[in-house]
Design a protein around this motif. Structure first.
Motif, PDB file in Angstrom:
ATOM      1  N   HIS A  58       0.846  -1.193   0.000  1.00  0.00           N
ATOM      2  CA  HIS A  58       0.000   0.000   0.000  1.00  0.00           C
ATOM      3  C   HIS A  58       0.885   1.247   0.000  1.00  0.00           C
ATOM      4  O   HIS A  58       1.894   1.302   0.714  1.00  0.00           O
ATOM      5  N   ASP A  62       0.360   5.714  -0.457  1.00  0.00           N
ATOM      6  CA  ASP A  62      -0.479   6.890  -0.695  1.00  0.00           C
ATOM      7  C   ASP A  62       0.400   8.123  -0.567  1.00  0.00           C
ATOM      8  O   ASP A  62       0.952   8.394   0.497  1.00  0.00           O
ATOM      9  N   ARG A  88      -0.300  11.114  -0.333  1.00  0.00           N
ATOM     10  CA  ARG A  88      -0.800  12.074   0.647  1.00  0.00           C
ATOM     11  C   ARG A  88      -0.256  11.794   2.037  1.00  0.00           C
ATOM     12  O   ARG A  88      -0.167  12.703   2.873  1.00  0.00           O
ATOM     13  N   GLY A 117      -1.215   6.730  -5.761  1.00  0.00           N
ATOM     14  CA  GLY A 117      -0.821   5.575  -4.962  1.00  0.00           C
ATOM     15  C   GLY A 117      -1.520   4.312  -5.414  1.00  0.00           C
ATOM     16  O   GLY A 117      -2.167   4.271  -6.466  1.00  0.00           O
ATOM     17  N   TRP A 118      -1.418   3.280  -4.609  1.00  0.00           N
ATOM     18  CA  TRP A 118      -1.998   1.991  -4.941  1.00  0.00           C
ATOM     19  C   TRP A 118      -2.265   1.189  -3.669  1.00  0.00           C
ATOM     20  O   TRP A 118      -1.887   1.585  -2.574  1.00  0.00           O
ATOM     21  N   TRP A 132      -5.585   1.239  -8.100  1.00  0.00           N
ATOM     22  CA  TRP A 132      -4.884   2.525  -8.060  1.00  0.00           C
ATOM     23  C   TRP A 132      -5.698   3.490  -7.213  1.00  0.00           C
ATOM     24  O   TRP A 132      -6.928   3.429  -7.206  1.00  0.00           O
ATOM     25  N   ILE A 133      -5.008   4.411  -6.527  1.00  0.00           N
ATOM     26  CA  ILE A 133      -5.674   5.512  -5.821  1.00  0.00           C
ATOM     27  C   ILE A 133      -5.522   6.758  -6.695  1.00  0.00           C
ATOM     28  O   ILE A 133      -4.404   7.146  -7.036  1.00  0.00           O
ATOM     29  N   ALA A 170     -11.583  11.481  -4.225  1.00  0.00           N
ATOM     30  CA  ALA A 170     -10.701  10.427  -4.726  1.00  0.00           C
ATOM     31  C   ALA A 170     -11.534   9.236  -5.193  1.00  0.00           C
ATOM     32  O   ALA A 170     -12.725   9.134  -4.914  1.00  0.00           O
ATOM     33  N   ARG A 229     -10.885   4.772  -6.311  1.00  0.00           N
ATOM     34  CA  ARG A 229     -10.005   3.628  -6.549  1.00  0.00           C
ATOM     35  C   ARG A 229     -10.494   2.892  -7.789  1.00  0.00           C
ATOM     36  O   ARG A 229     -11.687   2.742  -7.985  1.00  0.00           O
TER      37      ARG A 229
END
Length: 464
Positions: free
Chosen positions: A196, A198, A200, A373-374, A388-389, A403, A405
């Motif tokens: 994981h 991110d 952010r 991110g993912w 994917w994020i 956001a 996914r």
């Protein structure tokens, strides 16, 4: 005399006779005894052609149930249309909806479709509606969580809009992209990356928040300036954290087919930023309209801006190879990337979960977003679902606070095939920065010898 009176009375009761058939001069009155008439006949209830024996007595005369009576409507039995033609009787001309009566020709709106009260066949009125695909599909609202694995929402801003309107007002990437023709400049070794990630969280204060492009197809401008802002902040180690202006692109990047609020190309937007630079949101606020280009040499379009004009630059864009691990490594090392994908009508209803296209209408236009991110999740059956994020530009009330996914590793809807990134042009950005502290500290950090380097202000770049 009595015979004459009887004859006159007979003609007064039966004024029109021809071939033994009674022809009424008016419709059957309201005092007509209740039927059934044709329906009371034995088989056949209705006869073909002209058959004067195919009749029923009514008010001392005869009404007919043969198909010839359609040519002489006055002599049809009252229930002829229902029994012989299958036409429901009309007691009142008009339509009904939600316990409200509508007259013929009146209209109402049902989501994104307009319905008109019309005569659909002899004796029957009904609603005739347009058949547009709506952004909010009522039939799908309560299905997605169980059937598709992600939740939906009924967004007020998208209600009443057709899929075509949604594409025209909220997407905005031209269908033909040159990004797929760009050579991939970065290919990474298979380093161990986290399950994981991110951006952010990794760069807490340097990833810029979700904004709202409103009813302007400017996702191409938002994703460009926000990826640029994120990377400028990361590479300058927090010295350049300004929120950048999508309006600068919408109003000023108008050559070579760029169409402002009607859509544009991300590659052309990047080259504009590389050549002319991009100014801040405070200096050039977003208006969700094309507008005249107000990019002056030294002053901000916003007269109330509290800061001097800041111009920031990036390097030319490069394409990340269409490979899941390469895209992950690029984000992990350098920050968010820009991606585009084809938009389906169901995407407008996305609320949460891992999005996958459900088979709804799929357009050719693409939406441009940031991939930051993912991750992966395991469903109830123990199967892993990678995602994917991404950050959209439809405001924080849409999706997972702006956001979403989306399925990872399958190039779902083309999201992995046109991934672009840039590096910050720090020397050029810092050398003309109005703040001595930020400029000097930034230049010290750039050079490995840690010595203050005096850099002359560069000449203005050529206008594209």
């Amino acid at each position: 005399m009595l015979a004459l009176l009887s004859s006159l009375l007979l003609w007064s009761v039966f004024p029109f006779c021809s071939g033994g058939r009674y022809r009424r001069s008016a419709e059957w009155g309201a005092d007509l005894a209740p039927g059934p008439y044709c329906a009371s006949r034995g088989q056949p209830q209705c006869c073909t052609g002209r058959d004067d024996k195919c009749s029923v007595e009514v008010l001392g005369s005869l009404c007919y149930c043969d198909s010839f009576c359609t040519r002489t409507a006055e002599d049809c039995c009252p229930d002829y249309d229902v029994t012989c033609m299958g036409i429901a009787p009309v007691t009142k001309a008009g339509c009904r909806f939600n316990d409200h009566e509508y007259k013929p020709g009146e209209t109402l709106r049902e989501n994104c479709n307009v319905c008109t009260c019309k005569l659909v066949q002899p004796g029957r009125y009904d609603w005739m509606c347009s058949k547009n695909t709506c952004l909010i599909d009522s039939d799908r609202l309560n299905q997605s969580a169980e059937v598709f694995g992600w939740k939906t929402a009924n967004y007020t801003r998208f209600w009443n809009l057709t899929f075509t309107q949604g594409i025209n007002e909220h997407v905005g990437i031209e269908t033909e992209s040159r990004a797929k023709n760009m050579s991939s400049l970065h290919s990474y070794s298979r380093d161990q990356l986290p399950i994981h990630f991110d951006a952010r969280i990794n760069w807490t204060s340097w990833i810029h928040p979700v904004r709202d492009q409103k009813n302007c197809a400017s996702s191409w401008a938002f994703s460009t300036v926000d990826v640029a802002a994120d990377r400028l902040a990361i590479e300058s180690e927090g010295l350049l954290t300004n929120q950048l202006s999508p309006q600068h692109l919408v109003s000023c990047n108008t050559g070579r087919g760029q169409r402002g609020c009607r859509g544009g190309s991300t590659e052309k937007a990047w080259w504009f930023v590389k050549r002319r630079g991009i100014i801040t949101e405070e200096c050039y606020p977003y208006t969700a309209s094309d507008g005249e280009c107000l990019d002056g040499e030294t002053t901000c379009p916003n007269a109330n801006s509290s800061t001097a004009k800041i111009v920031l630059y990036v390097t030319p864009p490069y394409r990340v190879r269409q490979d899941e691990e390469d895209i992950k490594a690029e984000i992990y090392r350098n920050g968010p990337v820009q991606a585009t994908f084809r938009v389906s009508s169901d995407f407008f209803m996305y609320r949460s979960g891992v999005y996958r296209h459900t088979g709804a209408d799929l357009g050719e236009s693409r939406l441009s977003v940031r991939i930051i991110g993912w991750g992966e999740r395991t469903n109830k059956k123990g199967k892993k679902r990678k995602y994917w994020i991404c950050l959209n530009s439809w405001g924080t009330k849409w999706g997972e606070k702006g956001a979403f996914r989306i399925v990872r590793g399958e190039n779902h809807l083309g999201i992995e095939e046109n991934v672009l990134a840039v590096h910050a042009d720090l020397i050029r950005s810092l050398s003309i920065h109005p703040s001595d502290r930020i400029r000097d500290q930034g230049l010290i950090n750039i050079y490995t010898n840690k010595q203050i380097v005096v850099i002359k202000r560069p000449r203005p770049t050529e206008q594209p």
